[in-house]
Design an enzyme around this catalytic site. Structure first.
Site, PDB file in Angstrom:
ATOM      1  N   LYS A  72       0.807  -1.225   0.000  1.00 59.00           N
ATOM      2  CA  LYS A  72       0.000   0.000   0.000  1.00 59.00           C
ATOM      3  C   LYS A  72       0.843   1.279   0.000  1.00 59.00           C
ATOM      4  CE  LYS A  72      -4.454  -1.173   1.886  1.00 59.00           C
ATOM      5  NZ  LYS A  72      -5.402  -0.985   2.957  1.00 59.00           N
ATOM      6  N   ASP A  80     -10.273   3.381   1.485  1.00 60.75           N
ATOM      7  CA  ASP A  80     -10.539   2.695   2.760  1.00 60.75           C
ATOM      8  C   ASP A  80     -11.368   3.561   3.718  1.00 60.75           C
ATOM      9  OD1 ASP A  80      -9.343   0.261   2.250  1.00 60.75           O
ATOM     10  OD2 ASP A  80      -7.405   0.836   3.087  1.00 60.75           O
TER      11      ASP A  80
HETATM   12  P1  NDP Z   1      -0.303  -2.337  10.296  1.00 58.97           P
HETATM   13  O1  NDP Z   1       0.647  -3.463  10.329  1.00 58.97           O
HETATM   14  O2  NDP Z   1       0.028  -1.104   9.509  1.00 58.97           O
HETATM   15  O3  NDP Z   1      -0.580  -1.824  11.809  1.00 58.97           O
HETATM   16  C1  NDP Z   1      -0.797  -2.752  12.812  1.00 58.97           C
HETATM   17  C2  NDP Z   1      -1.321  -2.047  14.075  1.00 58.97           C
HETATM   18  O4  NDP Z   1      -1.812  -3.053  14.947  1.00 58.97           O
HETATM   19  C3  NDP Z   1      -0.250  -1.275  14.842  1.00 58.97           C
HETATM   20  O5  NDP Z   1      -0.863  -0.170  15.466  1.00 58.97           O
HETATM   21  C4  NDP Z   1       0.201  -2.313  15.885  1.00 58.97           C
HETATM   22  O6  NDP Z   1       0.702  -1.748  17.071  1.00 58.97           O
HETATM   23  C5  NDP Z   1      -1.119  -2.980  16.189  1.00 58.97           C
HETATM   24  N1  NDP Z   1      -1.018  -4.350  16.705  1.00 58.97           N
HETATM   25  C6  NDP Z   1      -0.632  -5.454  16.030  1.00 58.97           C
HETATM   26  N2  NDP Z   1      -0.720  -6.538  16.833  1.00 58.97           N
HETATM   27  C7  NDP Z   1      -1.192  -6.112  18.032  1.00 58.97           C
HETATM   28  C8  NDP Z   1      -1.506  -6.757  19.257  1.00 58.97           C
HETATM   29  N3  NDP Z   1      -1.355  -8.079  19.402  1.00 58.97           N
HETATM   30  N4  NDP Z   1      -1.989  -6.000  20.281  1.00 58.97           N
HETATM   31  C9  NDP Z   1      -2.133  -4.669  20.138  1.00 58.97           C
HETATM   32  N5  NDP Z   1      -1.860  -3.987  18.991  1.00 58.97           N
HETATM   33  C10 NDP Z   1      -1.389  -4.715  17.947  1.00 58.97           C
HETATM   34  O7  NDP Z   1      -1.697  -2.971   9.816  1.00 58.97           O
HETATM   35  P2  NDP Z   1      -2.883  -2.233   9.053  1.00 58.97           P
HETATM   36  O8  NDP Z   1      -3.073  -0.920   9.708  1.00 58.97           O
HETATM   37  O9  NDP Z   1      -2.647  -2.279   7.583  1.00 58.97           O
HETATM   38  O10 NDP Z   1      -4.154  -3.200   9.330  1.00 58.97           O
HETATM   39  C11 NDP Z   1      -4.811  -3.200  10.577  1.00 58.97           C
HETATM   40  C12 NDP Z   1      -6.093  -4.028  10.484  1.00 58.97           C
HETATM   41  O11 NDP Z   1      -7.058  -3.413   9.645  1.00 58.97           O
HETATM   42  C13 NDP Z   1      -5.907  -5.445   9.942  1.00 58.97           C
HETATM   43  O12 NDP Z   1      -6.688  -6.312  10.736  1.00 58.97           O
HETATM   44  C14 NDP Z   1      -6.465  -5.351   8.539  1.00 58.97           C
HETATM   45  O13 NDP Z   1      -6.955  -6.596   8.076  1.00 58.97           O
HETATM   46  C15 NDP Z   1      -7.614  -4.370   8.764  1.00 58.97           C
HETATM   47  N6  NDP Z   1      -8.071  -3.706   7.535  1.00 58.97           N
HETATM   48  C16 NDP Z   1      -9.364  -3.932   7.119  1.00 58.97           C
HETATM   49  C17 NDP Z   1      -9.864  -3.303   5.981  1.00 58.97           C
HETATM   50  C18 NDP Z   1     -11.272  -3.571   5.551  1.00 58.97           C
HETATM   51  O14 NDP Z   1     -11.634  -3.208   4.416  1.00 58.97           O
HETATM   52  N7  NDP Z   1     -12.109  -4.152   6.389  1.00 58.97           N
HETATM   53  C19 NDP Z   1      -9.033  -2.385   5.180  1.00 58.97           C
HETATM   54  C20 NDP Z   1      -7.688  -2.175   5.734  1.00 58.97           C
HETATM   55  C21 NDP Z   1      -7.253  -2.836   6.851  1.00 58.97           C
HETATM   56  P3  NDP Z   1       2.266  -1.292  17.209  1.00 58.97           P
HETATM   57  O15 NDP Z   1       2.370   0.025  16.507  1.00 58.97           O
HETATM   58  O16 NDP Z   1       2.463  -1.176  18.679  1.00 58.97           O
HETATM   59  O17 NDP Z   1       3.071  -2.377  16.554  1.00 58.97           O
END
Ligand code: NDP
Length: 277
Positions: free
Chosen positions: A68, A105
């Site tokens: 992305k 999105d």
């Molecule tokens: P990123 O990898 O960019 O970000 C991940 C985020 O999740 C960070 O803030 C990270 O925290 C946090 N995180 C990951 N694991 C944990 C955990 N175990 N406990 C707490 N926080 C956690 O991912 P994206 O932003 O791209 O995606 C996030 C979600 O959104 C996904 O589930 C994705 O499938 C969903 N999504 C859904 C869409 C839809 O159309 N429905 C569209 C786009 C995304 P830290 O910064 O501390 O690492």
């Protein structure tokens, strides 16, 4: 009959994607003559494969993890939504042949919340969990709905603070760590962490949730996610998953490509009915 106009979703991995099914239903419904496939592209091949796709006549792409952000330097123009979100989920070949990247999105989430689920955001207290790409992409559209307050809580506090600072000119937003969350409870909690994908739950104090709180997980699964389970167990008024957002962001992409807006209701109903079969 001429060959269909060619579209695809690119990601790595991509086999799980529901986008081909969604766009096939849109095309059927609107009578658009298109093909739409899922293409797995490893990060090191992205530039080459993207160029090949469009040189072979491809009309548009959806872009998902991990590409992305990586596609941004590979296109000719970025929409205002991409510049704000720092990421793209849609590429379209314009009439003059140049590639434009856009991000649907945020519009997809807002449409699911406000239109499909009839959730009011204006003057409400919002909690946004996560500070990754998805959180960044939905912040501006959420703030445009004029919530009373939007708190970004993230495992890595610094990322939440940085994101809040970046969006402060757009509305009443502040950042904190998950451990610093405390009452009063929020009206709407949006889980934009990737925790659900690993069947995990961000550590949340139950005090963030009251009997009127609505919970929304960007992730979706066949039944509940860990987050929507947690919401139900703690007495949330409603708990939703992000399948509606997925369909709505797809509809917005389809509209950008074809100039026709599909009716998302029947498509969402068909996908929901097929779950578990
Ligand atoms: P990123 O990898 O960019 O970000 C991940 C985020 O999740 C960070 O803030 C990270 O925290 C946090 N995180 C990951 N694991 C944990 C955990 N175990 N406990 C707490 N926080 C956690 O991912 P994206 O932003 O791209 O995606 C996030 C979600 O959104 C996904 O589930 C994705 O499938 C969903 N999504 C859904 C869409 C839809 O159309 N429905 C569209 C786009 C995304 P830290 O910064 O501390 O690492």
């Amino acid at each position: 009959m001429p060959a269909p106009d060619r579209y695809a979703v690119i990601g790595h991995p991509i086999a799980h994607s529901r986008s081909p099914q969604i766009h096939a239903l849109f095309a059927q419904q609107t009578g658009q003559h298109i093909s739409y496939e899922a293409i797995d592209i490893a990060p090191q091949e992205l530039a080459l494969r993207l160029r090949e796709f469009f040189e072979a006549g491809g009309r548009g792409l959806n872009v998902t993890v991990p590409h992305k952000e990586a596609v941004l330097p590979l296109v000719g123009a970025l929409s205002a939504r991409v510049r704000t979100a720092g990421a793209a989920n849609t590429i379209l070949r314009q009439a003059d042949g140049t590639l434009l990247a856009d991000n649907t999105d945020g519009a997809g989430l807002v449409r699911d919340l406000t239109h499909n689920l009839a959730i009011t955001v204006r003057a409400q207290r919002l909690l946004l969990l996560g500070a990754g790409g998805a959180a960044r992409g939905i912040l501006a559209p959420l703030l445009q709905l004029e919530p009373r307050e939007l708190v970004i809580a993230n495992r890595d506090v610094e990322r939440a603070l940085t994101l809040a600072r970046a969006f402060a000119p757009a509305g009443p937003v502040r950042g904190c760590g998950l451990a610093q969350l405390q009452g009063p409870c929020f009206d709407l909690i949006i889980n934009a962490t990737a925790a659900s994908l690993a069947a995990q739950l961000p550590p949340l104090p139950p005090s963030v949730l009251g009997a009127a709180t609505i919970c929304y997980d960007l992730a979706y699964a066949d039944s509940d996610t860990r987050f929507t389970c947690w919401a139900r167990e703690h007495g949330a008024a409603q708990a939703h998953m992000g399948l509606g957002m997925l369909v709505e962001q797809a509809a917005e992409s389809f509209y950008l490509w074809r100039g026709v807006r599909p009716d998302t209701g029947p498509v969402l109903a068909a996908l929901t009915a097929r779950r578990g079969h």
